[in-house]
Enzyme design. Sequence first.
Site, PDB file in Angstrom:
ATOM      1  N   THR A 129       0.869  -1.181   0.000  1.00  0.00           N
ATOM      2  CA  THR A 129       0.000   0.000   0.000  1.00  0.00           C
ATOM      3  C   THR A 129       0.904   1.228   0.000  1.00  0.00           C
ATOM      4  O   THR A 129       2.068   1.134   0.394  1.00  0.00           O
ATOM      5  CB  THR A 129      -0.878   0.028   1.257  1.00  0.00           C
ATOM      6  OG1 THR A 129      -0.015   0.092   2.393  1.00  0.00           O
ATOM      7  CG2 THR A 129      -1.751  -1.202   1.349  1.00  0.00           C
TER       8      THR A 129
ATOM      9  N   GLU B  44      -5.831  -3.978  -0.549  1.00  0.00           N
ATOM     10  CA  GLU B  44      -6.115  -5.094   0.367  1.00  0.00           C
ATOM     11  C   GLU B  44      -7.264  -5.972  -0.114  1.00  0.00           C
ATOM     12  O   GLU B  44      -7.542  -7.015   0.468  1.00  0.00           O
ATOM     13  CB  GLU B  44      -6.466  -4.545   1.760  1.00  0.00           C
ATOM     14  CG  GLU B  44      -5.273  -4.065   2.572  1.00  0.00           C
ATOM     15  CD  GLU B  44      -4.942  -2.598   2.340  1.00  0.00           C
ATOM     16  OE1 GLU B  44      -5.323  -2.062   1.278  1.00  0.00           O
ATOM     17  OE2 GLU B  44      -4.305  -1.994   3.215  1.00  0.00           O
TER      18      GLU B  44
ATOM     19  N   LYS C 262     -14.703  15.591  12.714  1.00  0.00           N
ATOM     20  CA  LYS C 262     -15.592  15.315  13.841  1.00  0.00           C
ATOM     21  C   LYS C 262     -15.893  16.622  14.558  1.00  0.00           C
ATOM     22  O   LYS C 262     -15.055  17.166  15.259  1.00  0.00           O
ATOM     23  CB  LYS C 262     -14.950  14.292  14.773  1.00  0.00           C
ATOM     24  CG  LYS C 262     -14.802  12.957  14.063  1.00  0.00           C
ATOM     25  CD  LYS C 262     -14.359  11.829  14.957  1.00  0.00           C
ATOM     26  CE  LYS C 262     -14.439  10.529  14.162  1.00  0.00           C
ATOM     27  NZ  LYS C 262     -13.765   9.413  14.731  1.00  0.00           N
TER      28      LYS C 262
ATOM     29  N   TRP D  44     -20.319  13.894  12.385  1.00  0.00           N
ATOM     30  CA  TRP D  44     -19.305  13.756  11.346  1.00  0.00           C
ATOM     31  C   TRP D  44     -19.643  14.626  10.128  1.00  0.00           C
ATOM     32  O   TRP D  44     -20.796  14.662   9.691  1.00  0.00           O
ATOM     33  CB  TRP D  44     -19.207  12.294  10.897  1.00  0.00           C
ATOM     34  CG  TRP D  44     -18.607  11.397  11.926  1.00  0.00           C
ATOM     35  CD1 TRP D  44     -18.145  11.754  13.164  1.00  0.00           C
ATOM     36  CD2 TRP D  44     -18.394   9.988  11.816  1.00  0.00           C
ATOM     37  NE1 TRP D  44     -17.665  10.668  13.820  1.00  0.00           N
ATOM     38  CE2 TRP D  44     -17.812   9.567  13.030  1.00  0.00           C
ATOM     39  CE3 TRP D  44     -18.638   9.051  10.814  1.00  0.00           C
ATOM     40  CZ2 TRP D  44     -17.460   8.233  13.257  1.00  0.00           C
ATOM     41  CZ3 TRP D  44     -18.299   7.737  11.049  1.00  0.00           C
ATOM     42  CH2 TRP D  44     -17.712   7.325  12.252  1.00  0.00           C
TER      43      TRP D  44
HETATM   44  P1  ADP Z   1      -3.732   3.700  -1.280  1.00  0.00           P
HETATM   45  O1  ADP Z   1      -4.474   3.925   0.022  1.00  0.00           O
HETATM   46  O2  ADP Z   1      -2.397   3.128  -1.136  1.00  0.00           O
HETATM   47  O3  ADP Z   1      -3.905   4.791  -2.279  1.00  0.00           O
HETATM   48  P2  ADP Z   1      -5.466   2.059  -2.812  1.00  0.00           P
HETATM   49  O4  ADP Z   1      -5.074   2.475  -4.148  1.00  0.00           O
HETATM   50  O5  ADP Z   1      -5.689   0.650  -2.489  1.00  0.00           O
HETATM   51  O6  ADP Z   1      -4.380   2.415  -1.852  1.00  0.00           O
HETATM   52  O7  ADP Z   1      -6.638   2.996  -2.354  1.00  0.00           O
HETATM   53  C1  ADP Z   1      -7.737   2.537  -1.676  1.00  0.00           C
HETATM   54  C2  ADP Z   1      -8.553   3.687  -1.197  1.00  0.00           C
HETATM   55  O8  ADP Z   1      -8.870   4.590  -2.263  1.00  0.00           O
HETATM   56  C3  ADP Z   1      -9.884   3.264  -0.637  1.00  0.00           C
HETATM   57  O9  ADP Z   1      -9.790   2.792   0.677  1.00  0.00           O
HETATM   58  C4  ADP Z   1     -10.689   4.554  -0.759  1.00  0.00           C
HETATM   59  O10 ADP Z   1     -10.425   5.425   0.309  1.00  0.00           O
HETATM   60  C5  ADP Z   1     -10.153   5.160  -2.037  1.00  0.00           C
HETATM   61  N1  ADP Z   1     -11.043   4.849  -3.153  1.00  0.00           N
HETATM   62  C6  ADP Z   1     -10.926   3.863  -4.059  1.00  0.00           C
HETATM   63  N2  ADP Z   1     -11.923   3.906  -4.957  1.00  0.00           N
HETATM   64  C7  ADP Z   1     -12.717   4.940  -4.608  1.00  0.00           C
HETATM   65  C8  ADP Z   1     -13.928   5.503  -5.134  1.00  0.00           C
HETATM   66  N3  ADP Z   1     -14.522   5.021  -6.222  1.00  0.00           N
HETATM   67  N4  ADP Z   1     -14.464   6.555  -4.485  1.00  0.00           N
HETATM   68  C9  ADP Z   1     -13.883   7.071  -3.380  1.00  0.00           C
HETATM   69  N5  ADP Z   1     -12.742   6.602  -2.849  1.00  0.00           N
HETATM   70  C10 ADP Z   1     -12.160   5.550  -3.444  1.00  0.00           C
END
Ligand code: ADP
Length: 540
Positions: free
Chosen positions: A183, A328, A436, A441
Amino acid sequence: MHGLMQSWPLTVDKILDRAKTWSASREVVTRSLEGPIVRSTYADIHTRAKKFSAALLAMGIKPGDRVATLAWNTGRHLEVWYGVMGIGAVCHTVNPRLFADQICYIINHAQDRVVIADATFAPFLMQHKDKLPSVERFVILADEDRAGDHPGMIAYETLIAQHAPDAQWGAFDENTAAGLCYTSGTTGDPKGVLYSHRSNVLHTYMTLQADGFGLTQSDTVLPVVPMYHANAWGIAFSAPAVGAKLVMPGAKMDGASIHELLETEGVTFSAAVPTVWQGLLQHLRATKSPLTSLKRVVIGGAACPPALIRAFHDEFGVEVMHAWGMTEMSPTGVFCSMPLELKDASFEDQLPIRAKQGRPLYGVDITLEDDEGQPLPHDGVTFGHLLVRGPSVVEGYYRQAGKVVDERGFFDTGDIATIDHNGMVQITDRAKDVIKSGGEWISSVELENHGVGHAAAEIVAVIGVAHPTWDERPLMIVKLRPGESATREDFLAHMQDKVAKWWLPNDVVFVDDIPLGATGKIDKKALRDQFKDYRFPDCR
Ligand code: ADP
């Protein structure tokens, strides 16, 4: 009593075996780093991947050893994936956009024995090779001529030319590790997600559902999303699994380059983060170009603005499918298919739903909880922590003790969301970004979506800043478009009728630049650092 059916190990090598056997002449087209378009087939990719497996075995690579890639989406990268995974070794896809220290950290943490890289990243590797003690060989994805410019690296083409395509694939347990992806580490050190063959195969079946990617052999698929960004959302598995034609964009992801490939190769399906589609849209509008073959695009990785969904529908007749997931989750979680009651509704009526992230595909279980771990209603209004479980969801991180799931197997995604009675999920924030205020929220994402709708805004970020009465209140940070001017009052007036009064930011500040992270998302951690001494006007 056990069933009496075959236990046919779910290993990814069988995906390319099938493509070679039944879709042998189906093309894999690449925009090469050298420039020209390179055409090959699944049969070619299979043969060359087998040769590469033989080369790895000759180097002494054993099952479970990690082999890293720093590479764009190309046919060669595809060969390397299957070549590594086929012999039970682990393909570690490294995001080359991370900072140098992070790249070294994760190569060392993974203890990669071999690193395979495009020429783009060769100078970086040679500069840092002394900091990478586990790496025995550096392979450059090029022929001998080009490798000559990078002493210390072996040419991929030379390597595979020395071997016959006779390495044995598979014949190991389906739970064997296949891939490793870290990640981006926006909180703490990057964490390694170790995919198994089984999780990758089941994820492939899952995304191929008609309410998911729904790919078929007649599709031509262009994954703009990189193979190092959460497995190109599984497309390097799902496209060959059905024998779809694959078009690989190489290093060029700007609007003009993507448009050229879409048109010349007859692409029907593509996938990328919102910024790529915004770039394409700008190019199409500026050049008054059509999209003649594209039918569907998947947008995920960050929230997709409704204006983008509308533009592709109204101006180009292309269906945008919003999706949400994370590294993940291999990475797919939810996919936006229309609930039955809206299936035949007008586009206008569907748009608010299309702007949500989507419904869980079969193979992903989701639920919502409050801060105390109590279940929350699936009413589409209440928001809380989004938890997930399933056969392609992480259970623990690589070389980190313990599991990261609760006693029921649920993994906390770190996202805040609502879920409605159809399972339709709307992501309202990252848990660490939600504001918050007085026990309630406020969604920073929603404030940003409205803020960026102001004509003078280029990028808008909203963070929570400490407040003596309310704990936290929203601070809006705006980067204006070049040549534009606007005031705090302009932005507050623009927001006034769009959100509840108590959601309105306490202040709006203007900056020259907003920091972005390695996957192109706003870096809120950096922003919080930047504004740690900031005080609201009513607290000074
Ligand atoms: P990183 O956190 O390393 O950028 P990822 O690429 O796995 O890793 O990103 C996952 C995160 O991206 C999700 O937990 C979410 O917060 C955000 N995310 C992914 N797709 C969407 C979406 N369609 N809309 C809003 N947030 C998104």
